[in-house]
Design an enzyme around this catalytic site. Structure first.
Site, PDB file in Angstrom:
ATOM      1  N   ARG A 269       1.777 -12.185  -0.176  1.00  0.00           N
ATOM      2  CA  ARG A 269       0.363 -12.519   0.435  1.00  0.00           C
ATOM      3  C   ARG A 269      -0.407 -13.796  -0.194  1.00  0.00           C
ATOM      4  O   ARG A 269       0.041 -14.162  -1.389  1.00  0.00           O
ATOM      5  CB  ARG A 269      -0.452 -11.114  -0.275  1.00  0.00           C
ATOM      6  CG  ARG A 269      -0.273  -9.949   0.125  1.00  0.00           C
ATOM      7  CD  ARG A 269      -0.531  -9.633   1.684  1.00  0.00           C
ATOM      8  NE  ARG A 269      -0.067  -8.389   2.143  1.00  0.00           N
ATOM      9  CZ  ARG A 269      -0.725  -7.776   3.155  1.00  0.00           C
ATOM     10  NH1 ARG A 269      -2.106  -8.192   3.595  1.00  0.00           N
ATOM     11  NH2 ARG A 269      -0.426  -6.615   3.793  1.00  0.00           N
TER      12      ARG A 269
ATOM     13  N   ARG B   7       0.849  -1.161  -0.131  1.00  0.00           N
ATOM     14  CA  ARG B   7      -0.040   0.031   0.008  1.00  0.00           C
ATOM     15  C   ARG B   7       0.823   1.235  -0.140  1.00  0.00           C
ATOM     16  O   ARG B   7       1.912   1.242   0.487  1.00  0.00           O
ATOM     17  CB  ARG B   7      -0.956   0.052   1.149  1.00  0.00           C
ATOM     18  CG  ARG B   7      -2.080  -0.990   1.230  1.00  0.00           C
ATOM     19  CD  ARG B   7      -3.021  -0.783   2.279  1.00  0.00           C
ATOM     20  NE  ARG B   7      -2.422  -1.138   3.714  1.00  0.00           N
ATOM     21  CZ  ARG B   7      -2.017  -0.130   4.601  1.00  0.00           C
ATOM     22  NH1 ARG B   7      -1.961   1.013   4.340  1.00  0.00           N
ATOM     23  NH2 ARG B   7      -1.406  -0.702   5.686  1.00  0.00           N
TER      24      ARG B   7
HETATM   25  C1  OXD Z   1      -3.168  -4.274   5.982  1.00  0.00           C
HETATM   26  C2  OXD Z   1      -3.620  -5.395   5.214  1.00  0.00           C
HETATM   27  O1  OXD Z   1      -2.203  -3.336   5.379  1.00  0.00           O
HETATM   28  O2  OXD Z   1      -4.744  -5.598   5.748  1.00  0.00           O
HETATM   29  O3  OXD Z   1      -3.816  -3.830   6.924  1.00  0.00           O
HETATM   30  O4  OXD Z   1      -3.230  -5.547   4.164  1.00  0.00           O
END
Ligand code: OXD
Ligand code: MN
Length: 581
Positions: A365, A69
């Site tokens: 992930r 992110r």
């Molecule tokens: C986070 C996720 O960054 O759940 O919190 O991916």
């Protein structure tokens, strides 16, 4: 295609702007999923994993510059900057729209534009909310199918209700210089460009279910939170007690949601409802009812092993998508902490060489349907949700913060949540042990000013005649030699047990200025070899240390002073005075 005029017009408008070669309305069927997978296997977007050990499992290697992110490129675009608050990056909505139009213009030429109707929450739940994501990434489509209720049923609900969140996404050129994640909460709109990574691209998750939903929840009288939901069932066969818990990143939310109780808790069962997001609303019975808006887990792979989270490992051997993990010689997914196998190729597809760093990216992930989790509860499908007995806040704190304490009231609990913090680890150069404030674990995810958010929490509390009790936990205390003092993982069951006993009014607690602590004898330590004095230390309130902590909390909250609710300031004053008495 749709009968909903607004949706049809918006899709047409986006197609005019982005100029795709074709438009595909996603039905959500297994056949569509398989077609998309086949296309991505053919063009190398996905790699087939070992079909014997991992049937239906695929690996995606993302652009090495697109692996997380991007908070510094994430904006909340309200008309007034104060409404986004000091907790968000803000941009004027007109300027943001113009910028994004410029990026999206013609960006889907040569590509397919996918229209994904989806529902966050059980399809027939009054707490659920719908959205439509338009994207040019088939990888996003297959992930959204695992993470949400996606396709025809969601479209039917949108046509019935007439409302939906609009999310427009393009991977663009995957250029970090041309990347933005924009939220327009007043228009219930998201625009994301230049990233194909999870939280930036699967718009149902952080963008919709937290940032936009938190804003919507304030207007509609509910809460959208960064919390897991679990249920605890005792062998006595009484009601299942449900707990929602908020922890910042890297504090073990997924592990706690899938906890397997230790041997001494024979006959007890922990049920998983969700591991990341919780929407909750006051019910007519005065209790707080919660749903998991997601249908899948998008979990961090490294550290997921037989010793830490056997339930997670068990759900990952079929029908899962892996992103940026390593692979073994025989094409099985591999990551650090898995506890079995050896990496042959690293996350970038290079022959594994320790000199290049970890084999799996630290933020690699798995995406998998919640139903595949052995501890999954069918109650996750209940339209009205599950009633909460307790809310738990937590963080990673090497020092000071006790193993568990209980807030005295809902308002005190809001202070405890707003004061949440976690220490940075040794991995962050020059910043070991630095305490970072992360109120309610929502710092990266709250779609409006934190001060108003705390006020909304206080208002919700007033509507509850049977509110959940609020607790704070810390599994991460260390001793002078740097060793963890509490074993964590499955042993955290012992703390959940005390929390539930408190909720049922079965045990007394010891009052302190920061809240109520367990009497040592009330924590079940049977079968646990805690060295002498450790429990006392874990339950100790260091008054001088807490005076300093409360001073720091006050300085942090001062950043929101203009709008900070008086009731919260009063709680802080009360705790501060009790510590000085
Ligand atoms: C986070 C996720 O960054 O759940 O919190 O991916
Ligand atoms: Mn999360």
């Amino acid at each position: 295609m749709t009968r909903n005029r607004q949706l049809a017009d918006w899709v047409e408008e986006v197609a005019q702007l982005t100029c795709p070669d074709r438009v595909h309305w996603c039905s959500g069927t297994p056949a569509e999923y398989q077609d998309l997978v086949a296309g991505m296997l053919a063009d190398g977007t996905l790699i087939q994993l070992n079909e014997t050990t991992h049937p239906g499992c695929y690996l995606h290697r993302s652009d090495p510059d697109d692996v997380a992110r991007v908070e510094h490129l994430t904006f909340v675009c309200t008309r007034e900057p104060e409404d986004a608050g000091p907790n968000n990056n803000w941009m004027d909505p007109d300027e943001a729209r113009q910028r994004m139009d410029g990026l999206f213009e013609g960006c889907m030429q040569g590509r397919t534009m996918y229209v994904i109707p989806y529902c966050m929450g059980p399809i027939d739940s009054p707490l659920a909310r719908c959205g439509v994501e338009i994207t040019d990434s088939p990888y996003v489509v297959v992930n959204m199918r695992l993470m949400t209720r996606m396709g025809d049923e969601a479209l039917a609900r949108i046509e019935r209700e007439g409302t939906f969140i609009r999310g427009l996404h393009s991977i663009g050129e995957l250029d970090p210089e041309r990347r933005f994640i924009m939220h327009f909460p007043e228009e219930l709109t998201i625009r994301s460009y230049g990233s194909g990574y999870g939280g930036n691209a699967l718009l149902g998750k952080k963008c919709h279910a937290l940032r936009i939903a938190s804003y919507q929840a304030r207007a509609e009288g509910w809460l959208a939170e960064h919390m897991l939901i679990l249920g605890v069932e005792s062998p006595q066969g009484e009601v299942v007690h449900y707990i929602a818990a908020a922890f910042p990143s890297a504090c073990g939310k997924t592990n706690l949601a899938m906890l397997i109780p230790p041997a001494v808790y024979d006959g007890w069962k922990v049920w998983t409802i969700g591991d990341d997001i919780c929407w909750m609303r006051p019910g007519e019975d005065g209790r707080l009812w919660a749903i998991n808006p997601e249908a899948g887990f998008f979990g961090v792979a490294p550290g997921t092993g037989q010793a830490t989270n056997p339930n997670a490992l068990a759900m990952l051997d079929h029908d899962a998508i892996f992103t940026n993990v390593a692979v073994t010689q025989d094409q099985q997914p591999w990551w650090e902490g898995k506890g079995e196998g050896q990496p042959a190729l690293d996350w970038q597809g290079r022959p594994y060489d320790a000199a290049n760093g970890p084999a799996a990216h630290p933020n690699s992930r798995f995406t998998v349907a919640v139903r595949q989790c052995p501890s999954y509860s069918e109650r996750a499908e209940a339209p009205r949700g599950v009633p909460l007995s307790a809310i738990v806040f937590g963080g990673r704190r090497e020092r000071l913060v006790p193993l568990v304490f209980e807030a005295e009231s809902w308002a005190h609990g809001v202070l405890v949540g707003s004061a949440m913090a976690s220490e940075t680890t040794a991995a962050a150069a020059g910043a070991v042990g630095v305490v970072r404030r992360d109120p309610m674990a929502m710092k990266p995810f709250c779609g409006y000013n934190f001060a108003d958010y705390f006020g909304h929490w206080l208002e919700i509390g007033k509507t509850l005649t049977r509110p959940p009790a609020i607790f704070h936990v810390n599994w991460f205390r260390k001793d002078g030699a740097g060793r963890f003092m509490w074993p964590g993982f499955g042993e955290n069951m012992r703390v959940l047990d005390w929390i539930i006993a408190r909720c049922k009014g079965e045990v007394e607690a010891v009052d302190s200025p920061i809240g109520r602590l367990p009497r040592a004898a009330d924590l079940n330590l049977q079968g646990l070899d805690l060295p002498a004095g450790v429990l006392e230390e874990l339950l100790r309130v260091d008054q001088a240390g807490w005076r300093q902590e409360v001073g720091e909390i006050g300085r942090y909250l001062d950043g929101y002073r203009e709008r900070l609710p008086e009731a919260l300031q009063a709680q802080l004053k009360r705790v501060s005075e009790a510590l000085s008495a």
